[in-house]
Design an enzyme around this catalytic site. Structure first.
Site, PDB file in Angstrom:
ATOM      1  N   ASP A  32       0.933  -1.047   0.061  1.00  0.00           N
ATOM      2  CA  ASP A  32       0.030   0.114   0.052  1.00  0.00           C
ATOM      3  C   ASP A  32       0.695   1.243  -0.092  1.00  0.00           C
ATOM      4  O   ASP A  32       1.291   1.714   1.119  1.00  0.00           O
ATOM      5  CB  ASP A  32      -0.916   0.045   1.290  1.00  0.00           C
ATOM      6  CG  ASP A  32      -1.909   1.071   1.405  1.00  0.00           C
ATOM      7  OD1 ASP A  32      -1.759   2.149   0.759  1.00  0.00           O
ATOM      8  OD2 ASP A  32      -2.654   1.231   2.026  1.00  0.00           O
ATOM      9  N   GLU A 124       2.016   2.690  13.349  1.00  0.00           N
ATOM     10  CA  GLU A 124       0.890   2.574  12.388  1.00  0.00           C
ATOM     11  C   GLU A 124       0.045   1.634  12.981  1.00  0.00           C
ATOM     12  O   GLU A 124       0.030   0.412  13.018  1.00  0.00           O
ATOM     13  CB  GLU A 124       1.261   2.170  11.104  1.00  0.00           C
ATOM     14  CG  GLU A 124       0.511   2.231   9.999  1.00  0.00           C
ATOM     15  CD  GLU A 124      -0.438   1.240   9.833  1.00  0.00           C
ATOM     16  OE1 GLU A 124      -1.479   1.436  10.592  1.00  0.00           O
ATOM     17  OE2 GLU A 124      -0.424   0.337   9.066  1.00  0.00           O
ATOM     18  N   GLU A 133      -9.333  -3.468  16.175  1.00  0.00           N
ATOM     19  CA  GLU A 133      -8.051  -3.984  16.603  1.00  0.00           C
ATOM     20  C   GLU A 133      -7.714  -3.357  18.208  1.00  0.00           C
ATOM     21  O   GLU A 133      -6.826  -3.742  18.756  1.00  0.00           O
ATOM     22  CB  GLU A 133      -6.928  -3.790  15.562  1.00  0.00           C
ATOM     23  CG  GLU A 133      -6.970  -4.731  14.443  1.00  0.00           C
ATOM     24  CD  GLU A 133      -5.660  -4.448  13.556  1.00  0.00           C
ATOM     25  OE1 GLU A 133      -4.613  -4.335  14.014  1.00  0.00           O
ATOM     26  OE2 GLU A 133      -5.917  -4.517  12.274  1.00  0.00           O
ATOM     27  N   HIS A 282      -5.195   0.034   1.306  1.00  0.00           N
ATOM     28  CA  HIS A 282      -5.647  -1.462   1.791  1.00  0.00           C
ATOM     29  C   HIS A 282      -6.655  -1.509   2.775  1.00  0.00           C
ATOM     30  O   HIS A 282      -7.098  -2.356   3.171  1.00  0.00           O
ATOM     31  CB  HIS A 282      -4.329  -2.313   2.342  1.00  0.00           C
ATOM     32  CG  HIS A 282      -4.100  -1.857   3.608  1.00  0.00           C
ATOM     33  ND1 HIS A 282      -3.105  -0.623   4.300  1.00  0.00           N
ATOM     34  CD2 HIS A 282      -4.121  -2.720   4.875  1.00  0.00           C
ATOM     35  CE1 HIS A 282      -3.157  -0.675   5.530  1.00  0.00           C
ATOM     36  NE2 HIS A 282      -3.494  -1.810   5.992  1.00  0.00           N
TER      37      HIS A 282
END
Ligand code: SAH
Length: 344
Positions: A32, A124, A133, A282
């Site tokens: 990406d 990130e 997450e 992505h």
């Protein structure tokens, strides 16, 4: 008597870190180029803050961001990574002759120790729908434990956007699909439709949406200041929207996406956007479909609220509560889940 078992902060971390141990997920992220180049640009542009300084890379993966920090002049980088990909990161660092500066620290951010405080944190951490997450919790933990008072956090801000969309083809492609099988395979599979609806309209759909699918302007529904936000505040992220449709169309639900900003003193800030009107990433976009398409006209008002909370079953999952009205129609209240073990 044995002490009571302490409840883990995240319920299923073993599974979570396993998902990061293979090559595919890292390949997808590094492929990406919007993501990877934006981080590289932001890190290199922050060279005044990074050169000669100590950095912590939170969730280092293959070590790529740690290497960018060395390219920006970092004196020392602690690359913290819990999954087995950390072993590959050691090789990446060595191949680039950065092993004198980058130290791979294998373990969970919440469980490892660093010998010193750091000047910069880079991470990130963004998941689908920004918060899926819950990795931001680990960045907050690291910030509060290791970042010096005047330290820098990259990125420094995140925003969540949403807009109503049209996409009538989805209903044909995914619901009518079950009716069309009769002609194709000589089987009646229409009985699948209620289940298909339950899955599609009860969970967040990760799809690529196009700017031309938007039927009204977007609204920024939440802004997170990563240098200040607390885990407590992330227990409920709320926003509201009130928009007017551009013209006659069929309302089919909402698209959401996020941006993160890297604020750099004395320089232009850097923006990483996952907007449907920008080059795709992505992350694609997250869609909340309405049960049925609704006819709208120019200036039909669509307004309501959205609330994001960590999943009840597993705090890494995400629950989304949506309340809205379209024109004069009565209020709709919908709930969507986002998980990797439920229907989708
Ligand atoms: N920084 C890399 C990888 C980003 S993906 C890159 O930009 O390409 C996020 C990574 O963080 C994953 O490899 C995951 O295993 C790791 N991670 C997530 N939470 C963590 C935690 N609490 N402790 C250590 N590593 C973590």
């Amino acid at each position: 008597m044995e002490p009571p078992v302490k409840r883990k902060r995240h319920d299923d971390d073993g599974f979570y870190f396993k998902s990061y141990s293979g090559v595919s997920i890292h390949e997808d992220m590094i492929r990406d180029s919007v993501r990877t180049n934006t981080y590289r640009l932001a890190i290199l542009r922050s060279c005044e803050q990074i050169a000669g300084k100590v950095v912590a890379d939170i969730g280092a993966g293959t070590g790529i961001l740690s290497c960018f920090c060395v390219q920006a002049g970092a004196k020392k980088v602690y690359a913290i990574e819990a999954s087995a990909i950390a072993e590959q990161a050691k090789k990446v660092v060595k191949s680039n002759k950065m092993d004198g500066k980058i130290q791979i620290v294998r373990g969970k951010v919440e469980e490892v120790e660093l010998p010193e405080k750091v000047d910069v944190i880079v991470s990130e951490w963004m998941g689908h729908f920004l918060l899926y997450e819950s990795m931001l919790n680990s960045v907050i933990y690291a910030r509060d434990k290791w970042l010096k008072e005047d330290g820098v956090i990259l990125p420094s801000q995140a925003s969540l956007y949403m807009a109503p969309i049209t996409n009538e083809d989805m209903y044909k492609e995914r619901i009518d699909f079950w009716s069309d099988l009769k002609g194709k395979y000589g089987l009646d599979m229409e009985c699948m439709i209620p289940y298909a609806k339950k899955c599609i309209f009860g969970s967040v759909q990760i799809e690529e949406v196009f700017g031309s699918d938007l039927i009204a302007h977007e609204t920024k529904v939440a802004t997170i200041d990563i240098s200040k936000v607390t885990v407590q505040e992330l227990q409920s992220v709320k926003g509201s929207f009130d928009v007017r449709c551009f013209g006659a169309s069929k309302f089919c639900g909402f698209v959401t996406w996020f941006t993160v900003t890297f604020d750099i003193p004395r320089k232009e800030s850097v923006l990483l956007s996952t907007s449907p009107s920008k080059h795709s990433t992505h992350w694609r976009q997250s869609v909340l479909y309405s049960h049925d398409p609704i006819t709208v006209e120019q200036d039909t008002v669509i307004k309501g609220t959205i609330t994001l909370t960590p999943g009840t079953k597993n705090s890494r999952y995400l629950d989304v509560a949506l309340k809205y009205t379209v024109g004069e129609l009565s209020e709709v209240e919908d709930h969507y889940t986002m998980s990797d073990d439920g229907p989708s």
